[in-house]
Design an enzyme around this catalytic site. Structure first.
Site, short mmCIF file in Angstrom:
data_model
loop_
_atom_site.label_atom_id
_atom_site.label_comp_id
_atom_site.label_asym_id
_atom_site.label_seq_id
_atom_site.Cartn_x
_atom_site.Cartn_y
_atom_site.Cartn_z
N ASP A 28 -45.43 -79.89 32.53
CA ASP A 28 -45.32 -78.74 33.43
C ASP A 28 -45.78 -79.16 34.83
O ASP A 28 -45.60 -80.33 35.21
CB ASP A 28 -46.17 -77.59 32.86
CG ASP A 28 -45.61 -76.23 33.22
OD1 ASP A 28 -45.51 -75.94 34.42
OD2 ASP A 28 -45.27 -75.45 32.31
N HIS A 47 -48.11 -72.52 37.54
CA HIS A 47 -47.27 -72.42 36.34
C HIS A 47 -47.84 -73.19 35.15
O HIS A 47 -47.96 -72.65 34.04
CB HIS A 47 -45.88 -72.94 36.72
CG HIS A 47 -44.80 -72.68 35.72
ND1 HIS A 47 -44.55 -73.53 34.66
CD2 HIS A 47 -43.89 -71.68 35.63
CE1 HIS A 47 -43.52 -73.05 33.96
NE2 HIS A 47 -43.11 -71.93 34.54
N SER A 84 -40.53 -69.08 30.32
CA SER A 84 -41.65 -70.01 30.49
C SER A 84 -42.91 -69.47 29.85
O SER A 84 -43.78 -70.24 29.45
CB SER A 84 -41.96 -70.20 31.98
OG SER A 84 -41.17 -71.19 32.53
#
Ligand SMILES: *[C@@H]1O[C@H](CO)[C@@H](O)[C@H](O)[C@H]1NC(C)=O
Ligand SMILES: *[C@@H]1O[C@H](CO)[C@@H](O)[C@H](O)[C@H]1NC(C)=O
Ligand SMILES: *[C@@H]1O[C@H](CO)[C@@H](O)[C@H](O)[C@H]1NC(C)=O
Ligand SMILES: *[C@@H]1O[C@H](CO)[C@@H](O)[C@H](O)[C@H]1NC(C)=O
Ligand SMILES: *[C@@H]1O[C@H](CO)[C@@H](O)[C@H](O)[C@H]1NC(C)=O
Length: 755
Positions: free
Chosen positions: A138, A213, A543
């Protein structure tokens, strides 16, 4: 080529008080400052007051839960909303509000999934639970986040061969017993885009996360328990990952929103070598999905599969049929759905009509009345009103919007919402009401009070605005509603099947919570948080659902260390549920019934997945055979396997690949499908079948399966006899095997091209 993207819908955020279902709920009745020094008197006065809305004094005593008699006066009690309202009318009462509990917020998704009560997992010794390592590919991680505290964890498992690579603002001591490894990969990105420094954006040349994220996804999987977190001080609750004892190894292969194939492949290569048990990827190619042999995630995941590593990946946020990505049969592909929580922000119009919208309006001065104007009515001179309706910069006349709430439209779904808020703020506007089909799916953190509303509310608003006189509106503080129905429902953005590469394999495989998920965040990622530095954030996307399924797979790996990736996948898929909390079938945003092309086998059900009863297993040879049957060349296969392989002759048809769901994309006349189940259980048992499908005849042989001991395999056959073409679309159904304790369900999707 920037093919690979993170799958996060980047609009964001917030929360507060509760509201809820029917029946009785826990209310707090607050009566302000003390006037009765004696607590006994206080308690009996409380009972007295309660009795006024309940049948009797005794019922009142039973209903009361807490008595607040020390620093302020009040009590809490189980009441119906009607009883609560009547109490609130009592002169002595200051306010009545539902009791907030820790089930709010981050923990909410795990409560919704029932993870807190899985005895097979909770009963495991700590060293077994903490022996499982999850690789997360990620944007890196914010190691100082409390969610990565390693309190109570033992030494790093000896099987781990990874490292903690130092880099910018990241030293070896940034890792601990929770984040046991951290690496970063930028060569692929820089080869295409030039040096990272050219971007003029904030970044760290290390595994440190400047985007938020990766911090969010990795803390969702294995974040430690952290109490009292929330957003902007609202709705504190306990944040936890799905498997708070598992370890994380971080692979940063994404820079800003892009992740290059080459970097991903390097990361997967390292992760496999480092000894992770599982890899989670909340990213993927932009649709259409490329063929497996030329795409990093498919190739890397195949190697991982061969080594016994489960790979979970998100299906994408592309809204439409045929857009699902990461569809290789050896990947566990995850769609996104809602849970039973919403963050409504109400708007009260001058005609006293109330609109339900969504937003992050958390300042206490909310609720003030302002004038209301549409962007189109506020067009700056020389700007057509349609252009001004989108509230972009320099399209509105500041004199007209000053001090007003401005109603704005989207030109396209991908419009920059932030630009509109900035344009209103700069023009002196007081707030924004934005008509946005994504209103309930993405909380927008805005620099002016903002509410996003759906189509029905937009019509209500339009008819008020058509009256044209003295238009007024108030935007109220955002609240949290828990226990909302129906839930789960499919998220409008979740990418859908069918699978365009291997149409006989239904994709996605599963759905999990991916709407408004709260987890740890990078405090320097302020681009989407209205400029605020925050440690926890609420965001949406596949996600966010992918890490939920990754956590469930991690949990299964802890309980069953010997299960292969195919068995883990099967256990998760065949135990999934297809009904919501109103006992109806899970629906889409438009209220149509969801199909296997929306949610695959259904909504993840961790407690059942731990003990699936029967499983569908397959190995790397079966995968090669599947690829042969769909026309792969030896050169292509070599890309996957890195060693020469040969195709079995004759190849088994791809619909007979032993997948836990059943798809036939091209049915020309009658056809039989075979599957082999492996019994996992104790002692003799009998499974009975229940087969259901629309639009064609089907029967299963044998229709009863008998097993005497764990590990036994049995093959069954489904005979399909179509009587009409399904005219280019798929017919759906399901086969369920049940021994009255376990339910082993496979969705069926069949496209009858001729009879
Ligand atoms: C990164 O390190 C530099 C010193 O090398 C320091 O000045 C800066 O504050 C650090 N940034 C963060 C976000 O920790
Ligand atoms: C970065 O900033 C420099 C100098 O201000 C400018 O010349 C360059 O075009 C910028 N690059 C990007 C990608 O915006
Ligand atoms: C093998 O993979 C490489 C790199 O992804 C790709 O360029 C090449 O076309 C692939 N070969 C075949 C035969 O698909
Ligand atoms: C209005 O919008 C249209 C289409 O989006 C664009 O072509 C036109 O230039 C805009 N007009 C002005 C004055 O900005
Ligand atoms: C078959 O599909 C076409 C195009 O979608 C449609 O126009 C037609 O009415 C359908 N026929 C039947 C029998 O459903």
């Amino acid at each position: 080529m920037k093919l690979i993207r993170l799958f996060c819908l980047f609009l964001l955020v917030t929360l507060t008080v509760v509201n809820g279902a029917i029946d009785k709920m826990h209310y707090i009745v607050y009566m302000g400052q003390h006037s009765h020094p004696s607590s006994e008197f206080g308690i009996s006065a409380n009972h007295e007051m309660l009795a006024s809305v309940l049948e009797s004094h005794n019922v009142a005593k039973e209903a009361a839960i807490h008595h607040y008699t020390k620093s302020f006066r009040g009590f809490s009690a189980m009441l119906t909303p009607d009883q609560a309202t009547r109490l609130s009318e009592n002169e002595a009462v200051v306010s009545v509000f539902e009791s907030r509990t820790n089930r709010l917020h981050t923990t909410n998704s795990w409560r919704f999934l029932g993870v807190d009560s899985i005895p097979q997992y909770n009963g495991l010794p700590m060293d077994i639970k903490s022996d499982v390592i999850v690789g997360v590919i990620d944007t890196g991680v914010w190691p100082e986040s409390e969610s990565f505290d390693d309190y109570g964890l033992g030494p790093v498992p000896t099987k781990f061969k990874g490292e903690c690579a130092p880099g910018k603002n990241f030293t070896r001591s940034s890792c601990n017993r929770k984040i046991i490894g951290a690496r970063y990969y930028s060569k692929g990105f820089e080869a295409v885009n030039g040096p990272l420094e050219n971007s003029n954006l904030t970044f760290f040349r290390s595994a440190r996360d400047s985007e938020g994220h990766g911090t969010h996804t990795s803390s969702t999987i294995a974040g430690s328990k952290v109490s009292n977190v929330g957003l902007y001080g609202l709705g504190s609750g306990t944040a936890t990952g799905g498997v708070p004892n598992a370890r994380l190894s971080i692979y940063k292969a994404c820079w800003f929103d892009d992740c290059e194939d080459a970097d991903i492949l390097a990361a997967m290569d390292d992760a496999i070598h480092d000894g992770v048990d599982l890899i989670s990827l909340s990213l993927g190619p932009l649709p259409p999905q490329p063929v497996y042999f030329q795409e990093a995630i498919s190739i890397g995941a195949f190697h991982a599969f061969e080594k016994g590593i489960v790979v979970c990946a998100s299906s994408g946020n592309s809204f439409l049929p045929r857009t699902a990505t990461n569809v290789a049969p050896w990947i566990l592909t995850v769609g996104a759905s809602t849970m039973d929580r919403e963050f409504p922000s109400y708007v009260l119009l001058g005609n006293l009509k109330q609109l339900k919208g969504f937003g992050v309006n958390t300042t206490p001065d909310q609720g003030k009345q302002y004038g209301l104007i549409s962007g189109s009515a506020a067009a700056a001179s020389g700007i057509p009103s349609r252009n001004a309706s989108f509230c972009r910069k320099t399209t509105m006349d500041p004199i007209l919007i000053k001090g007003k709430i401005v109603v704005c439209m989207l030109e396209t779904l991908t419009d920059d919402r932030k630009e509109k808020a900035v344009a209103i703020k700069e023009g002196g506007g007081a707030g924004m009401i934005l008509v946005d089909p994504l209103a309930k799916y993405v909380l927008f953190q805005s620099i002016v009070p903002s509410v996003l509303i759906g189509q029905a509310e937009a019509q209500e608003l339009q008819s008020y605005m058509n009256t044209g006189k003295n238009l007024m509106a108030r935007i109220f503080q955002t609240v949290t509603h828990v226990g909302t129905k129906p839930a789960p429902a499919m998220a409008i953005f979740s990418s859908k099947g069918p699978n365009i590469i291997t149409p006989d394999i239904i994709k996605p495989d599963i759905t999990a919570p991916g709407v408004n998920i709260l987890a740890a965040w990078s405090p320097i990622a302020t681009e989407k948080t209205a400029g605020n530095s925050i440690d926890y954030n609420i965001i949406s996307g596949t996600s966010m659902s992918c890490p939920h399924v990754a956590a469930v797979a991690t949990l299964l790996k802890s309980v069953h260390p010997n299960w292969s990736p195919a068995i883990i996948k099967s256990a998760i898929m065949t135990t999934a549920t297809t009904t919501d909390n109103t006992q109806n079938f899970i629906r889409n945003d438009d209220s149509t019934a969801a199909t296997p092309f929306d949610y695959g086998s259904g909504h993840v059900n961790p407690a059942a997945a731990v003990d699936p009863g029967l499983v569908y297993d397959f190995n790397a040879d079966d995968i090669i055979n599947l690829l042969c049957s769909t026309g792969a060349s030896l050169a292509q296969l070599k890309n996957l396997t890195a060693t020469p392989v040969y195709c079995r002759k004759p190849a088994t048809p791809s619909y007979n690949f032993n997948y836990p769901s059943i798809g036939v994309a091209n049915m020309a006349g009658s056809l039989s499908v075979y599957r082999t189940v492996t019994y996992i259980g104790n002692g003799p048992t009998v499974y009975y079948s229940k087969l259901q499908i629309n639009g064609l005849k089907a029967s299963v042989y044998p229709d009863v399966l008998r097993f005497s001991k764990s590990g036994e395999k049995t093959t069954y056959r489904i005979d399909f006899v179509p009587y009409k073409s399904s005219n280019g679309s798929f017919e759906f159904g399901s086969l369920m095997w049940s021994n009255n304790v376990h339910r082993v369900r496979s969705p069926i999707a069949v496209n009858v091209v001729s009879v």
